[in-house]
Design an enzyme around this catalytic site. Structure first.
Site, PDB file in Angstrom:
ATOM      1  N   ILE A  59       0.877  -1.168   0.000  1.00  8.08           N
ATOM      2  CA  ILE A  59       0.000   0.000   0.000  1.00  8.08           C
ATOM      3  C   ILE A  59       0.911   1.213   0.000  1.00  8.08           C
ATOM      4  O   ILE A  59       1.883   1.278   0.760  1.00  8.08           O
ATOM      5  CB  ILE A  59      -0.947  -0.002   1.215  1.00  8.08           C
ATOM      6  CG1 ILE A  59      -1.871   1.229   1.193  1.00  8.08           C
ATOM      7  CG2 ILE A  59      -0.208  -0.110   2.535  1.00  8.08           C
ATOM      8  CD1 ILE A  59      -2.958   1.203   2.268  1.00  8.08           C
ATOM      9  N   SER A  60       0.650   2.154  -0.885  1.00  2.00           N
ATOM     10  CA  SER A  60       1.524   3.326  -1.030  1.00  2.00           C
ATOM     11  C   SER A  60       1.518   4.181   0.223  1.00  2.00           C
ATOM     12  O   SER A  60       0.613   4.103   1.066  1.00  2.00           O
ATOM     13  CB  SER A  60       1.070   4.178  -2.225  1.00  2.00           C
ATOM     14  OG  SER A  60       1.274   3.506  -3.432  1.00  2.00           O
ATOM     15  N   SER A 101      -5.356  -3.422  -1.076  1.00  2.00           N
ATOM     16  CA  SER A 101      -6.189  -3.738   0.085  1.00  2.00           C
ATOM     17  C   SER A 101      -7.484  -2.940   0.125  1.00  2.00           C
ATOM     18  O   SER A 101      -8.258  -3.068   1.062  1.00  2.00           O
ATOM     19  CB  SER A 101      -5.396  -3.500   1.377  1.00  2.00           C
ATOM     20  OG  SER A 101      -5.012  -2.147   1.491  1.00  2.00           O
ATOM     21  N   HIS A 123      -5.315  -8.461 -10.103  1.00  2.00           N
ATOM     22  CA  HIS A 123      -5.163  -9.723 -10.819  1.00  2.00           C
ATOM     23  C   HIS A 123      -4.945 -10.898  -9.873  1.00  2.00           C
ATOM     24  O   HIS A 123      -4.944 -12.047 -10.297  1.00  2.00           O
ATOM     25  CB  HIS A 123      -4.014  -9.630 -11.825  1.00  2.00           C
ATOM     26  CG  HIS A 123      -2.658  -9.489 -11.211  1.00  2.00           C
ATOM     27  ND1 HIS A 123      -2.265  -8.348 -10.564  1.00  2.00           N
ATOM     28  CD2 HIS A 123      -1.611 -10.349 -11.137  1.00  2.00           C
ATOM     29  CE1 HIS A 123      -1.028  -8.503 -10.132  1.00  2.00           C
ATOM     30  NE2 HIS A 123      -0.608  -9.704 -10.459  1.00  2.00           N
ATOM     31  N   ASP A 156      -7.106  -8.541 -15.310  1.00  3.30           N
ATOM     32  CA  ASP A 156      -5.802  -7.976 -15.672  1.00  3.30           C
ATOM     33  C   ASP A 156      -5.969  -6.472 -15.848  1.00  3.30           C
ATOM     34  O   ASP A 156      -6.499  -6.018 -16.866  1.00  3.30           O
ATOM     35  CB  ASP A 156      -5.297  -8.618 -16.960  1.00  3.30           C
ATOM     36  CG  ASP A 156      -3.882  -8.183 -17.330  1.00  3.30           C
ATOM     37  OD1 ASP A 156      -3.380  -7.216 -16.717  1.00  3.30           O
ATOM     38  OD2 ASP A 156      -3.292  -8.811 -18.224  1.00  3.30           O
ATOM     39  N   THR A 242       2.099  -6.493 -12.950  1.00  9.50           N
ATOM     40  CA  THR A 242       2.616  -7.815 -13.279  1.00  9.50           C
ATOM     41  C   THR A 242       1.517  -8.738 -13.782  1.00  9.50           C
ATOM     42  O   THR A 242       0.334  -8.439 -13.695  1.00  9.50           O
ATOM     43  CB  THR A 242       3.259  -8.474 -12.035  1.00  9.50           C
ATOM     44  OG1 THR A 242       2.276  -8.559 -10.993  1.00  9.50           O
ATOM     45  CG2 THR A 242       4.439  -7.655 -11.543  1.00  9.50           C
TER      46      THR A 242
END
Length: 248
Positions: A59-60, A101, A123, A156, A242
């Site tokens: 989480i940033s 989250s 994803h 995705d 990713t």
């Protein structure tokens, strides 16, 4: 200044972000005060630093969330709605790619005008489930899940989410490897909308945590005629977008 914004409580964190000049919008401050970061961040939730949330995801830092949301704020609240969206008579649509989250889904949910909707994409199915579970911890966001204002889907994110396009605002919480993802998401951006995305362009920007990241934040706007303009901001260091992984 960001590290000085760390607090012992959610309100102290938000107040410190405001006091240090990092958070300037009253509407955003209110939405963040209504969203307890501890519901979405299992470790050191009120530290102004990125934290791990499992499944190789983070989480940033709060100040990065503030930066992204203030850049998108008038698009989320509907103040900068494009004519196409207004003509269609549907509410504001926001896409959060890499919703993790679920924290930004909650904050955006509190900012949406009536009829608005925010869709989060992950994803990794376990993260989609985690976000949904976390959102249910607050009666307010649990209600938003129930009535459809917030939706979390497993897909995705590099492909966007066509069923709800076009979007007034798109936020990407992980770094795209080149411009292919940007072009895909721009195609789902409504006229008068904005995309906020970190891109690995190999240009050697100074990352959020120091060092050479090769990542830069770009704000991509589409005007009422469909013309796209790109504005390069500052160097960051996000985890990459990713492929889907399987976790036991």
């Amino acid at each position: 200044m960001s590290w000085r914004s760390t607090g012992h409580t959610n309100s102290e964190l938000i107040n410190n972000l405001s006091r240090n000049g990092l958070l300037t919008s009253r509407a955003l401050a209110a939405a963040m005060l209504a969203t307890d970061r501890a519901h979405f961040c299992p470790h050191a939730p009120y530290a102004d630093a990125p934290q791990r949330i499992g499944y190789d995801a983070t989480i940033s830092a709060p100040h990065m969330h503030v930066y992204a949301l203030e850049a998108l704020l008038p698009y989320i609240t509907g103040e900068r709605r494009g004519k196409v969206g207004e003509k269609e008579g549907r509410g504001v649509r926001v896409l959060d790619v890499g919703c993790g989250s679920g924290y930004l889904l909650a904050v955006i949910g509190h900012l949406l005008p009536p009829g608005g909707k925010v869709i989060g994409i992950e994803h990794i199915p376990q993260l989609t489930s985690l976000a949904t579970s976390n959102l249910r911890r607050s009666p307010a966001t649990a209600a938003m899940l129930s009535d459809g204002r917030i939706q979390a889907v497993t897909a995705d994110g590099r492909q966007g989410y066509a069923p709800e396009a076009p979007y007034d605002a798109i936020h990407v919480g992980a770094a795209a490897d080149g411009w292919g993802v940007v072009d895909t998401l721009v195609n789902q951006l409504g006229r008068g909308g904005r995309l906020f995305i970190p891109v690995c362009d190999g240009d050697g920007g100074e990352g959020e945590g120091g060092g050479t990241a090769g990542q830069w934040v770009w704000e991509v706007d589409k005007d009422e005629e469909g013309k796209v303009t790109k504005k390069k901001s500052h160097g960051v260091m996000y985890v990459p977008l990713t492929d889907r992984k399987e976790f036991s």
